[in-house]
Design a protein around this motif. Structure first.
Motif, PDB file in Angstrom:
ATOM      1  N   TYR A   1       6.281  13.001   2.543  1.00  0.00           N
ATOM      2  CA  TYR A   1       4.985  13.711   2.656  1.00  0.00           C
ATOM      3  C   TYR A   1       4.293  11.773   3.551  1.00  0.00           C
ATOM      4  O   TYR A   1       3.710  12.488   3.781  1.00  0.00           O
ATOM      5  N   GLY A   2       5.032  10.728   3.296  1.00  0.00           N
ATOM      6  CA  GLY A   2       4.246   9.589   3.439  1.00  0.00           C
ATOM      7  C   GLY A   2       3.660   9.783   4.723  1.00  0.00           C
ATOM      8  O   GLY A   2       3.444   9.219   5.530  1.00  0.00           O
ATOM      9  N   SER A   3       4.964  10.273   5.600  1.00  0.00           N
ATOM     10  CA  SER A   3       5.008  10.115   7.416  1.00  0.00           C
ATOM     11  C   SER A   3       3.086  11.415   7.545  1.00  0.00           C
ATOM     12  O   SER A   3       2.472  10.451   8.262  1.00  0.00           O
ATOM     13  N   ILE A   4       3.176  12.063   7.051  1.00  0.00           N
ATOM     14  CA  ILE A   4       2.233  12.759   7.444  1.00  0.00           C
ATOM     15  C   ILE A   4       1.042  12.306   7.327  1.00  0.00           C
ATOM     16  O   ILE A   4       0.017  12.189   7.713  1.00  0.00           O
ATOM     17  N   GLU A   5       1.143  11.850   5.657  1.00  0.00           N
ATOM     18  CA  GLU A   5      -0.174  11.103   4.790  1.00  0.00           C
ATOM     19  C   GLU A   5      -0.004   9.965   5.998  1.00  0.00           C
ATOM     20  O   GLU A   5      -1.541   9.634   5.513  1.00  0.00           O
TER      21      GLU A   5
ATOM     22  N   ARG B   1       0.563   9.557   9.392  1.00  0.00           N
ATOM     23  CA  ARG B   1      -0.167   9.954  11.186  1.00  0.00           C
ATOM     24  C   ARG B   1      -0.968  11.124  10.785  1.00  0.00           C
ATOM     25  O   ARG B   1      -1.605  10.961  12.359  1.00  0.00           O
ATOM     26  N   GLY B   2      -0.566  11.788  10.091  1.00  0.00           N
ATOM     27  CA  GLY B   2      -1.283  13.217  10.517  1.00  0.00           C
ATOM     28  C   GLY B   2      -0.533  14.165  10.933  1.00  0.00           C
ATOM     29  O   GLY B   2       0.813  13.365  11.689  1.00  0.00           O
ATOM     30  N   PHE B   3      -0.760  15.261  11.524  1.00  0.00           N
ATOM     31  CA  PHE B   3      -0.653  16.093  12.422  1.00  0.00           C
ATOM     32  C   PHE B   3      -0.944  15.610  13.585  1.00  0.00           C
ATOM     33  O   PHE B   3      -2.650  15.687  14.352  1.00  0.00           O
ATOM     34  N   ARG B   4      -0.276  16.252  15.041  1.00  0.00           N
ATOM     35  CA  ARG B   4      -1.005  15.919  16.508  1.00  0.00           C
ATOM     36  C   ARG B   4      -2.047  17.025  16.060  1.00  0.00           C
ATOM     37  O   ARG B   4      -3.774  16.858  17.229  1.00  0.00           O
TER      38      ARG B   4
END
Length: 197
Positions: free
Chosen positions: A168-172, A174-177
């Protein structure tokens, strides 16, 4: 129980009940994600803060069975994303990559309507529509997020390899494009103003 090589042995056969009406299980508790768990995930922080002052709304929940995270096992359950918006942006799950990045996952829509937003580390993205009876295949290497674009709960059944893990950390960070917003009464995908490399 472990086998002679120290690995977890296969599970005994079992069955579990999930309602085709609401996605709930009478025998398995759900994990819940409220508005307060999603700070920073939506584009409009001000709208989120205003809503949070009124109520810590339940955005989504999912039934996790606690299947041992061992090779050969399959994790499965149901996800329920409730209808609503933060500003223009629809209620959604946090989204995640799998720790074992090449892991694929299948989602089958039981009820409601929405979108599955997907994105890989190279920046390629894809979206598929959820409607009842429609199955969405999420390939390995793709982060994925369920988004409710309707007026009823979006209910999906999911399955993936149990040892895949969740990042989950990568999305928290950077987010989604892309994000899904309502424009002229319809869902639209627009650039995420918070996304960064």
């Amino acid at each position: 129980m472990k086998d002679n090589y120290g690995a977890a042995s296969a599970l005994a056969p079992f069955a579990v009940y999930f309602s085709l009406h609401n996605g709930r299980s009478d025998t398995r508790a759900s994990l819940r994600r409220h508005l307060s768990n999603m700070k920073g995930m939506y584009a409009d922080d001000h709208a989120l803060s205003l809503m949070l002052e009124q109520e810590d709304v339940l955005l989504y929940e999912f039934h996790e069975l606690g299947i041992p995270e061992s090779p050969g096992n399959l994790a499965f359950g149901t996800s329920i994303v409730y209808p609503g918006k933060i500003g223009e942006e629809y209620f959604m799950t946090k989204g995640h990559f799998h720790t074992i990045l090449d892991t694929a996952e299948v989602y089958y829509c039981i009820g409601g309507k929405g979108l599955m937003l997907m994105e890989n580390p190279e920046g390629e993205w894809e979206v598929q529509e959820f409607t009842p009876g429609r199955a969405v295949y999420v390939p390995g290497r793709y982060a994925h997020r369920s988004i409710n674009t309707g007026t009823e709960p979006l209910i999906t059944f999911y399955v993936f390899r149990a040892d895949a893990g969740h990042d989950y950390g990568s999305i928290e960070t950077r987010g989604f494009r892309k994000i899904a917003v309502e424009r002229d009464g319809k869902p639209a995908l627009v650039d995420n103003p918070k996304w960064h490399a």
